[in-house]
Motif scaffolding. Sequence first.
Motif, PDB file in Angstrom:
ATOM      1  N   CYS A  30       9.426   4.017   9.344  1.00 28.03           N
ATOM      2  CA  CYS A  30       8.256   4.481   9.253  1.00 28.03           C
ATOM      3  C   CYS A  30       7.342   3.222   9.832  1.00 28.03           C
ATOM      4  O   CYS A  30       7.218   2.150   9.241  1.00 28.03           O
ATOM      5  CB  CYS A  30       7.751   4.835   7.679  1.00 28.03           C
ATOM      6  N   ASP A  31       6.623   3.619  10.688  1.00 29.14           N
ATOM      7  CA  ASP A  31       5.853   2.519  11.757  1.00 29.14           C
ATOM      8  C   ASP A  31       4.413   2.932  11.321  1.00 29.14           C
ATOM      9  O   ASP A  31       4.041   3.764  10.290  1.00 29.14           O
ATOM     10  CB  ASP A  31       6.271   2.657  13.047  1.00 29.14           C
ATOM     11  N   SER A  32       3.324   2.316  12.029  1.00 31.92           N
ATOM     12  CA  SER A  32       1.986   2.208  11.634  1.00 31.92           C
ATOM     13  C   SER A  32       1.584   3.645  11.980  1.00 31.92           C
ATOM     14  O   SER A  32       0.531   4.180  11.362  1.00 31.92           O
ATOM     15  CB  SER A  32       1.181   1.272  12.360  1.00 31.92           C
ATOM     16  N   SER A  33       2.188   4.452  12.782  1.00 34.75           N
ATOM     17  CA  SER A  33       1.729   5.992  13.020  1.00 34.75           C
ATOM     18  C   SER A  33       2.115   6.828  11.740  1.00 34.75           C
ATOM     19  O   SER A  33       1.355   7.662  11.341  1.00 34.75           O
ATOM     20  CB  SER A  33       2.227   6.406  14.330  1.00 34.75           C
ATOM     21  N   GLY A  34       3.140   6.642  11.267  1.00 31.31           N
ATOM     22  CA  GLY A  34       3.460   7.061   9.979  1.00 31.31           C
ATOM     23  C   GLY A  34       2.647   6.814   8.853  1.00 31.31           C
ATOM     24  O   GLY A  34       2.112   7.799   7.962  1.00 31.31           O
ATOM     25  N   LEU A  35       2.253   5.443   8.764  1.00 29.47           N
ATOM     26  CA  LEU A  35       1.214   5.247   7.737  1.00 29.47           C
ATOM     27  C   LEU A  35      -0.185   5.786   7.970  1.00 29.47           C
ATOM     28  O   LEU A  35      -0.862   6.231   6.936  1.00 29.47           O
ATOM     29  CB  LEU A  35       1.147   3.611   7.715  1.00 29.47           C
ATOM     30  N   SER A  36      -0.375   6.035   9.175  1.00 27.32           N
ATOM     31  CA  SER A  36      -1.741   6.589   9.634  1.00 27.32           C
ATOM     32  C   SER A  36      -1.739   8.168   9.365  1.00 27.32           C
ATOM     33  O   SER A  36      -2.663   8.680   8.915  1.00 27.32           O
ATOM     34  CB  SER A  36      -1.885   6.492  11.018  1.00 27.32           C
ATOM     35  N   ALA A  37      -0.538   8.756   9.339  1.00 23.12           N
ATOM     36  CA  ALA A  37      -0.345  10.166   9.014  1.00 23.12           C
ATOM     37  C   ALA A  37      -0.693  10.310   7.522  1.00 23.12           C
ATOM     38  O   ALA A  37      -1.352  11.241   7.121  1.00 23.12           O
ATOM     39  CB  ALA A  37       0.876  10.568   9.362  1.00 23.12           C
ATOM     40  N   PHE A  38      -0.119   9.442   6.743  1.00 21.48           N
ATOM     41  CA  PHE A  38      -0.496   9.571   5.243  1.00 21.48           C
ATOM     42  C   PHE A  38      -2.110   9.509   5.048  1.00 21.48           C
ATOM     43  O   PHE A  38      -2.777  10.169   4.242  1.00 21.48           O
ATOM     44  CB  PHE A  38       0.323   8.516   4.523  1.00 21.48           C
ATOM     45  N   VAL A  39      -2.581   8.577   5.621  1.00 22.14           N
ATOM     46  CA  VAL A  39      -4.247   8.383   5.611  1.00 22.14           C
ATOM     47  C   VAL A  39      -4.835   9.714   6.027  1.00 22.14           C
ATOM     48  O   VAL A  39      -5.751  10.207   5.305  1.00 22.14           O
ATOM     49  CB  VAL A  39      -4.704   7.130   6.241  1.00 22.14           C
ATOM     50  N   VAL A  40      -4.456  10.226   6.809  1.00 24.33           N
ATOM     51  CA  VAL A  40      -4.925  11.619   7.627  1.00 24.33           C
ATOM     52  C   VAL A  40      -4.812  12.732   6.473  1.00 24.33           C
ATOM     53  O   VAL A  40      -5.599  13.502   6.183  1.00 24.33           O
ATOM     54  CB  VAL A  40      -4.290  11.825   8.817  1.00 24.33           C
ATOM     55  N   LEU A  41      -3.503  12.771   6.155  1.00 21.43           N
ATOM     56  CA  LEU A  41      -3.322  13.791   4.911  1.00 21.43           C
ATOM     57  C   LEU A  41      -4.151  13.594   3.598  1.00 21.43           C
ATOM     58  O   LEU A  41      -4.480  14.368   3.041  1.00 21.43           O
ATOM     59  CB  LEU A  41      -1.750  13.628   4.535  1.00 21.43           C
ATOM     60  N   ARG A  42      -4.273  12.362   3.202  1.00 21.93           N
ATOM     61  CA  ARG A  42      -5.142  11.922   2.127  1.00 21.93           C
ATOM     62  C   ARG A  42      -6.677  12.125   2.348  1.00 21.93           C
ATOM     63  O   ARG A  42      -7.131  12.753   1.509  1.00 21.93           O
ATOM     64  CB  ARG A  42      -4.810  10.540   1.816  1.00 21.93           C
ATOM     65  N   GLN A  43      -7.082  11.871   3.469  1.00 25.01           N
ATOM     66  CA  GLN A  43      -8.358  12.137   3.762  1.00 25.01           C
ATOM     67  C   GLN A  43      -9.050  13.471   4.355  1.00 25.01           C
ATOM     68  O   GLN A  43     -10.159  13.823   3.847  1.00 25.01           O
ATOM     69  CB  GLN A  43      -9.053  11.010   4.778  1.00 25.01           C
ATOM     70  N   GLY A  44      -8.037  13.865   5.072  1.00 27.04           N
ATOM     71  CA  GLY A  44      -8.479  15.504   5.263  1.00 27.04           C
ATOM     72  C   GLY A  44      -7.945  16.452   4.531  1.00 27.04           C
ATOM     73  O   GLY A  44      -8.252  17.624   4.939  1.00 27.04           O
ATOM     74  N   GLY A  45      -7.338  16.141   3.451  1.00 36.46           N
ATOM     75  CA  GLY A  45      -6.883  17.283   2.735  1.00 36.46           C
ATOM     76  C   GLY A  45      -7.700  17.816   1.678  1.00 36.46           C
ATOM     77  O   GLY A  45      -8.579  17.079   1.011  1.00 36.46           O
ATOM     78  N   ALA A  46      -7.332  18.778   0.773  1.00 40.24           N
ATOM     79  CA  ALA A  46      -7.898  19.426  -0.004  1.00 40.24           C
ATOM     80  C   ALA A  46      -7.299  19.462  -1.505  1.00 40.24           C
ATOM     81  O   ALA A  46      -7.710  19.852  -2.455  1.00 40.24           O
ATOM     82  CB  ALA A  46      -8.283  20.952   0.129  1.00 40.24           C
ATOM     83  N   GLY A  47      -6.280  18.498  -1.323  1.00 42.94           N
ATOM     84  CA  GLY A  47      -5.399  18.176  -2.641  1.00 42.94           C
ATOM     85  C   GLY A  47      -4.835  16.962  -2.610  1.00 42.94           C
ATOM     86  O   GLY A  47      -5.014  16.209  -1.446  1.00 42.94           O
ATOM     87  N   PRO A  48      -4.278  16.740  -3.779  1.00 40.39           N
ATOM     88  CA  PRO A  48      -3.435  15.319  -3.525  1.00 40.39           C
ATOM     89  C   PRO A  48      -2.050  15.165  -2.872  1.00 40.39           C
ATOM     90  O   PRO A  48      -1.377  16.388  -2.356  1.00 40.39           O
ATOM     91  CB  PRO A  48      -2.958  15.118  -5.170  1.00 40.39           C
ATOM     92  N   VAL A  49      -2.132  13.758  -2.266  1.00 40.92           N
ATOM     93  CA  VAL A  49      -0.721  13.686  -1.740  1.00 40.92           C
ATOM     94  C   VAL A  49       0.216  12.795  -2.530  1.00 40.92           C
ATOM     95  O   VAL A  49      -0.355  11.681  -2.752  1.00 40.92           O
ATOM     96  CB  VAL A  49      -1.006  13.141  -0.384  1.00 40.92           C
ATOM     97  N   ARG A  50       1.495  13.144  -2.654  1.00 41.01           N
ATOM     98  CA  ARG A  50       2.141  12.215  -3.429  1.00 41.01           C
ATOM     99  C   ARG A  50       3.449  11.924  -2.715  1.00 41.01           C
ATOM    100  O   ARG A  50       4.358  12.811  -2.207  1.00 41.01           O
ATOM    101  CB  ARG A  50       2.556  12.903  -4.793  1.00 41.01           C
ATOM    102  N   LEU A  51       3.687  10.371  -2.664  1.00 39.75           N
ATOM    103  CA  LEU A  51       5.030  10.058  -1.925  1.00 39.75           C
ATOM    104  C   LEU A  51       6.190   9.875  -2.768  1.00 39.75           C
ATOM    105  O   LEU A  51       5.674   9.372  -3.940  1.00 39.75           O
ATOM    106  CB  LEU A  51       4.839   8.859  -1.291  1.00 39.75           C
ATOM    107  N   THR A  52       7.363  10.422  -2.602  1.00 47.59           N
ATOM    108  CA  THR A  52       8.547  10.161  -3.525  1.00 47.59           C
ATOM    109  C   THR A  52       9.568   9.630  -2.526  1.00 47.59           C
ATOM    110  O   THR A  52       9.538   9.787  -1.240  1.00 47.59           O
ATOM    111  CB  THR A  52       8.897  11.614  -3.809  1.00 47.59           C
ATOM    112  N   GLY A  53      10.530   9.202  -2.947  1.00 44.36           N
ATOM    113  CA  GLY A  53      11.880   8.911  -2.441  1.00 44.36           C
ATOM    114  C   GLY A  53      11.617   7.523  -1.448  1.00 44.36           C
ATOM    115  O   GLY A  53      12.309   7.572  -0.317  1.00 44.36           O
ATOM    116  N   VAL A  54      10.668   6.684  -1.760  1.00 46.55           N
ATOM    117  CA  VAL A  54      10.136   5.574  -0.727  1.00 46.55           C
ATOM    118  C   VAL A  54      11.087   4.373  -1.190  1.00 46.55           C
ATOM    119  O   VAL A  54      11.177   3.937  -2.220  1.00 46.55           O
ATOM    120  CB  VAL A  54       8.726   5.249  -1.395  1.00 46.55           C
ATOM    121  N   ASN A  55      11.581   3.909   0.285  1.00 47.09           N
ATOM    122  CA  ASN A  55      12.565   3.038  -0.041  1.00 47.09           C
ATOM    123  C   ASN A  55      11.636   1.507  -0.023  1.00 47.09           C
ATOM    124  O   ASN A  55      10.623   1.642   0.012  1.00 47.09           O
ATOM    125  CB  ASN A  55      13.486   2.804   1.326  1.00 47.09           C
ATOM    126  N   ALA A  56      12.641   0.609  -0.297  1.00 50.06           N
ATOM    127  CA  ALA A  56      11.986  -0.855  -0.659  1.00 50.06           C
ATOM    128  C   ALA A  56      10.992  -1.370   0.542  1.00 50.06           C
ATOM    129  O   ALA A  56       9.961  -1.736   0.382  1.00 50.06           O
ATOM    130  CB  ALA A  56      12.805  -1.839  -1.121  1.00 50.06           C
TER     131      ALA A  56
END
Length: 118
Positions: free
Chosen positions: A59-85
Motif C-alpha cells: 500500500c503506497d501513498s496513493s492507497g493512503l490517499s484513497a482512504f482519505v477520499v473514502l473518509r472525507q467523501g463518504g456518508a458513513g464510517p470507514v473501518r480498516l481491518t486486516g492491517v499488517n504491521a
Amino acid sequence: MRPQLLTIEVTRPDAGTARLRLTGDLDFDTAPELVEAAARVRADGHRALVIDLSGVGLCDSSGLSAFVVLRQGGAGPVRLTGVNARLQQLLDRTGLAELLAGQEQPAAGAVDDVPEVG
C-alpha cells in the motif's frame, strides 16, 4: 517483482454496511479502483464501509490517499481491518489511524466477526 493486480470482493453483511476485501497491491494504478468500488456500494445505499486489507501486499501513498477520499467523501464510517504491521506503521505515522479510528463504528454485529485492527 511484478506488481499484483488488485481484486475487490464486495459483500453486503447488512442493509447499511458493505465489506470490501482487497487482494493484491493498493497503489497509484489501483487506488482509483477502490474509490470507484466504494462509490458504487454507497450509491446502492451501503454507507458504512469495512475495508479488509488482509490480502494487500503493498500500500503506497496513493492507497493512503484513497482512504482519505473514502473518509472525507463518504456518508458513513470507514473501518480498516486486516492491517499488517507495516501498513499500521504508515497509518500511525501519517495520522490516518487516528482519523479513521475517530469515526462512528458500524453497529455491533454488522460485520461477521472481523476484529478491528489499529
